[in-house]
Design an enzyme around this catalytic site. Structure first.
Site, PDB file in Angstrom:
ATOM      1  N   THR A 134      -7.674  80.929  25.766  1.00 54.25           N
ATOM      2  CA  THR A 134      -8.269  79.895  24.906  1.00 54.25           C
ATOM      3  C   THR A 134      -8.886  78.799  25.775  1.00 54.25           C
ATOM      4  OG1 THR A 134      -7.869  78.491  22.972  1.00 54.25           O
ATOM      5  CG2 THR A 134      -6.091  78.586  24.593  1.00 54.25           C
ATOM      6  N   ASN A 135      -9.251  77.672  25.186  1.00 53.42           N
ATOM      7  CA  ASN A 135      -9.838  76.575  25.964  1.00 53.42           C
ATOM      8  C   ASN A 135      -9.257  75.250  25.488  1.00 53.42           C
ATOM      9  OD1 ASN A 135     -11.540  75.562  23.696  1.00 53.42           O
ATOM     10  ND2 ASN A 135     -12.431  77.600  23.891  1.00 53.42           N
ATOM     11  N   LYS A 136      -9.744  74.142  26.050  1.00 55.66           N
ATOM     12  CA  LYS A 136      -9.096  72.852  25.820  1.00 55.66           C
ATOM     13  C   LYS A 136      -9.544  72.134  24.546  1.00 55.66           C
ATOM     14  CE  LYS A 136      -8.185  70.884  30.321  1.00 55.66           C
ATOM     15  NZ  LYS A 136      -8.876  70.066  31.343  1.00 55.66           N
TER      16      LYS A 136
END
Ligand code: CTP
Length: 411
Positions: A216-218
């Site tokens: 995933t990402n931030k």
């Protein structure tokens, strides 16, 4: 009818808060405080029963304005007061609204300052019922709710939960934060996006590696959720396509929950039929594990070598839609860049066939992922740019929605 754009919706709005006699009256003080903090001018009226639970002084202390009681009904200014209060008002909220007050309103009774004011009011009315389980489901109350709804009165709740009586069920007044959402929904109804359907994506996609792990990402989803709220503040019919986040969707948004880039693509294509606009604020993964293991990857099997494959590009797929009904009238994208901000954003604007792109410099500490502020530049298809100063994500959202509203007005 000409609609006006609502910037900072609650700022300067006159809100009349009627409080009737329920234990939930203490929460009305928090609601009055939240409305005041958002810039609203809040006048409070308490029924005699409400005064048994909470004092006018509590409300005066949080609103900085007079709180009225039935004593004022018999004072020197009474003849002006009972119609005057309702007439200067953008919205009358009665929270908590007891079964008794609800019944009086349904039948046009006017025997105290709250009910007199409600009868004289020409502004929208929003009721937040609070009563015990049996009282809310009683046929008499249900008939009163139906009669008021048919007359255009709005309801917020009640919710389910534990009552002061110890019983559990439907009848609890909604929490102040949720009531605030309902107030915005009603106040925004005549906004610049009235009758427009806007699809907004938010959050970072999650690509499974095995049943417990994801890539995933931030992205926190904050910018997308703020856009949804700003669109609702302007009367739009909002579909919020979101990955899992820690945020509560704005009241009035229809939430479509997704996890992966592929699910996001399917949801966007589906929801964009007949949509007036799409705003892609989501951080969609560009790569996913080529294979997701059916069972949890075990340590004893050694360090896995993860092979990635490309995901679908949602905006490219939308731009590639042949039929005009499957393509929203206006499409807005975001560009998260750590260098060559304007050059990269301009390329995305063109290749993804956007009306405008919100270029976001993620290298700055006070802007971008996770934080509440953003520093963005808007790049438009006609070649002009609009750099914006450091703003909260809510303020950025309001500017984006304002520019979209201007475009849709011309369409
Ligand atoms: N986007 C999309 N589908 C993807 C990736 C991105 O629709 N698979 C959208 C994003 O929601 C955003 C815009 O495209 O509105 C730009 O996203 P960004 O991540 O900045 O750019 P990418 O196209 O992914 O290019 P790169 O990561 O190489 O900068």
């Amino acid at each position: 009818m000409k609609y006006t754009f609502n910037m900072s919706l609650l700022n300067g709005k006159h809100i009349l808060l009627g409080v009737s006699g329920s234990i939930a009256a203490y929460k009305a003080a928090d609601l009055a405080s939240k409305l005041t903090q958002a810039g609203a001018l809040v006048d409070v009226i308490l029924t005699a029963a409400a005064e048994k639970f909470i004092t006018p002084l509590t409300f005066q202390s949080v609103t900085g304005r007079k709180a009225y009681t039935d004593a004022d009904l018999w004072g020197g200014q009474a003849h002006i007061l009972h119609v005057g209060l309702a007439h200067q008002t953008d919205l009358l909220v009665i929270a908590p609204c007891t079964a008794n007050t609800l019944a009086k309103l349904a039948h046009g009774l006017a025997d105290n300052l709250v009910t007199i004011t409600a009868l004289a009011a020409r502004c929208p009315i929003l009721l937040a019922p609070a009563m015990d389980v049996g009282m809310y489901s009683a046929p008499a109350t249900q008939a009163n709710v139906a009669a008021l709804t048919a007359r255009g009165v709005y309801f917020a709740g009640p919710g389910e939960g534990r009552m002061a009586s110890g019983l559990t069920g439907l009848g609890r007044m909604l929490e102040p934060a949720e009531l605030l959402g309902h107030i915005r929904l009603v106040l925004g109804k005549k906004g610049a996006l009235c009758g427009k359907r806007v699809v907004i994506t938010a959050g970072g996609t999650q690509e499974p590696l095995d049943p417990v792990r994801v890539l995933t990402n931030k992205s926190s989803g904050k910018q997308g959720y703020a856009l949804a709220q700003a669109a609702i503040d302007n009367g739009a019919d909002v579909v919020l396509i979101s990955t899992p986040t820690a945020l509560t969707p704005p009241v009035g948004a229809r939430l479509v929950a997704v996890q992966t880039a592929r699910q996001m693509l399917e949801a966007v294509l589906d929801e964009c039929r007949q949509a007036d606009a799409l705003i892609m604020a989501a951080a969609v993964a560009d790569f996913r594990p080529a294979q997701s293991a059916a069972d949890k990857l075990k340590k004893r099997d050694g360090i896995p070598q993860i092979k990635l494959e490309a995901t679908e590009d949602v905006l490219a797929a939308v731009a590639g839609q042949r039929s005009k009904t499957n393509r929203p009238g206006r499409v807005i994208g975001f560009a998260a860049e750590s260098r060559d901000l304007l050059k990269n954003a301009a390329e995305k604007l063109k290749s993804k066939k956007l009306d405008f792109i919100v270029a976001n410099d993620i290298s700055a500490e006070d802007a971008g992922f996770g934080v509440d502020t953003n520093r963005v530049t808007l790049l438009f298809a006609d070649g002009h740019n609009e750099p914006l100063p450091l703003m909260t994500k809510s303020e950025v959202a309001e500017v984006v929605i304002a520019r979209l509203a201007t475009m849709l007005e011309k369409d």
